[in-house]
Design an enzyme around this catalytic site. Structure first.
Site, mmCIF file in Angstrom:
data_model
loop_
_atom_site.group_PDB
_atom_site.id
_atom_site.type_symbol
_atom_site.label_atom_id
_atom_site.label_comp_id
_atom_site.label_asym_id
_atom_site.label_seq_id
_atom_site.Cartn_x
_atom_site.Cartn_y
_atom_site.Cartn_z
ATOM 1 C CG ASN A 179 -2.326 0.416 0.873
ATOM 2 O OD1 ASN A 179 -2.663 0.529 -0.300
ATOM 3 N ND2 ASN A 179 -3.134 0.658 1.868
ATOM 4 N NE ARG A 209 3.344 0.057 4.209
ATOM 5 C CZ ARG A 209 2.593 1.062 4.641
ATOM 6 N NH1 ARG A 209 2.905 1.690 5.767
ATOM 7 N NH2 ARG A 209 1.537 1.447 3.956
ATOM 8 C CE LYS A 249 3.477 -6.624 -5.394
ATOM 9 N NZ LYS A 249 4.550 -5.753 -4.863
ATOM 10 C CD GLN A 286 5.667 -8.336 -12.253
ATOM 11 O OE1 GLN A 286 5.327 -7.441 -11.524
ATOM 12 N NE2 GLN A 286 6.936 -8.608 -12.467
ATOM 13 C CG PHE A 309 5.294 -3.115 -12.574
ATOM 14 C CD1 PHE A 309 4.303 -2.988 -11.616
ATOM 15 C CD2 PHE A 309 6.438 -2.345 -12.435
ATOM 16 C CE1 PHE A 309 4.448 -2.125 -10.551
ATOM 17 C CE2 PHE A 309 6.593 -1.479 -11.373
ATOM 18 C CZ PHE A 309 5.590 -1.370 -10.425
#
Length: 308
Positions: free
Chosen positions: A130, A180, A222, A278, A282
């Site tokens: 996030n 975190r 992820k 990927q 991305f």
DNA sequence: GTCCAGGATTCAG
DNA sequence: CTGAATCATGGA
């Protein structure tokens, strides 16, 4: 502190060239969070205990480092996949039949997965949830400065798990980690008791590695995929973040698919170098260079993998 | 002020 | 099992 002497710029010989326009995406495109661009366009960063600078001149890719450090060039060669393993793996990707992938690859020619060490990848992506790439860089830099071993000239290695586990709350709070901080603390305390965790994890097949990583606090599907890809060189790992969700929905018509389903699609469609594909998607998605496909979305919904 | 960021965890159903 | 709420923080 007095600035130590650096070597002159020297050529760095890779099996394939890195285009000048690609250096920024390679070093600051969301894989590592440890490189900073200098005003002259060169990049300075730390990986492992190595401090180095990179630039692309008319002569091609060049490096320099502290004079007393003898291992810098060899470390850079490993970090940047000088042997060209990924150049061969690219050929296993379906870019011939997939116009989306082909366009993304042509937009970022020579983009490769950095061969980071597990410790760096885990710390970086524990901070990543996030958060935007710029903000992750700030957090990781603060961790290194406040808790990492000095490497000279104001640069620091990333902190050990012991240093993180014993850091006081005020220090961690000053790193802007938010919630975190508890992730880092919890993982640090677990891995502090397993000094050979990286070797043990590296011995696992990828599916088991992903499961093992997800037993660590703050590591979900992820982040585990990113650590496996960037830290353990598992090129088949396919991290699905918000950009990849958007890219697969827009370009492949996979609207409404959940991350676990998209991960299965990515692995099935792209194969042994899915993680590299990927990274193309991305980068293209993040810079608005994604091409819409006429590819028909697969009819069958892949079943998400069982969770432990 | 609102919305979002290379998400994970916890909780309700 | 799935989906929603919650978690700090800073930038757009």
């Amino acid at each position: 502190m007095a600035s130590a002497e650096w070597t002159p710029w020297r050529p760095l010989r890779l099996a394939e060239a890195i285009p000048a326009s690609m250096l920024a995406e390679q070093l600051d495109g969301g894989q590592s969070f440890r490189w900073t661009e200098s005003p002259d366009g060169s990049w300075v960063g730390v990986f492992g205990r190595t401090l180095a600078a990179l630039r692309v001149s008319a002569q091609g890719l060049e490096w320099r480092g502290p004079k007393q450090a003898a291992h810098t060039e060899a470390a850079l060669l490993a970090y940047l996949d000088a042997a060209g393993t990924q150049a061969r793996l690219v050929e296993s990707l379906p870019w011939r039949s997939d116009p989306v992938l082909r366009a993304a690859r042509e937009a970022y020619p020579g983009l490769r997965i950095l061969r980071q060490d597990p410790h760096e990848a885990l710390i970086g992506f524990l901070c990543s949830s996030n958060k935007r790439i710029l903000q992750i860089r700030v957090m990781v830099a603060a961790l290194a400065t406040k808790l990492g071993e000095p490497l000279g000239e104001g640069f620091h290695a990333l902190p050990t798990w012991a240093a993180i586990a014993s850091a006081d709350d005020a220090t961690l709070r000053a790193c802007s980690l938010g919630y975190r901080a508890a992730y880092l603390r919890g993982t640090a305390k677990l891995l502090l008791a397993r000094p050979r965790w990286a070797e043990e994890f590296a011995a696992l097949p990828t599916a088991a590695l992903l499961e093992e990583l997800q037993t660590l606090p703050g590591v979900g599907p992820k982040v585990a995929a990113c650590v496996a890809l960037f830290g353990f060189g598992r090129l088949e790992s396919f991290p699905v973040d918000t950009w990849v969700v958007q890219a697969l929905a827009d370009a492949y018509g996979l609207h409404g698919w959940k991350p676990a389903q998209l991960e299965q699609f990515g692995k099935a469609h792209f194969g042994e170098a899915a993680g590299l594909a990927q990274q193309y998607l991305f980068s293209a998605a993040r810079h608005g260079k994604l091409v819409r496909a006429e590819v028909r979305p697969p009819a069958k919904t892949p079943r998400p993998r069982r969770k432990r």
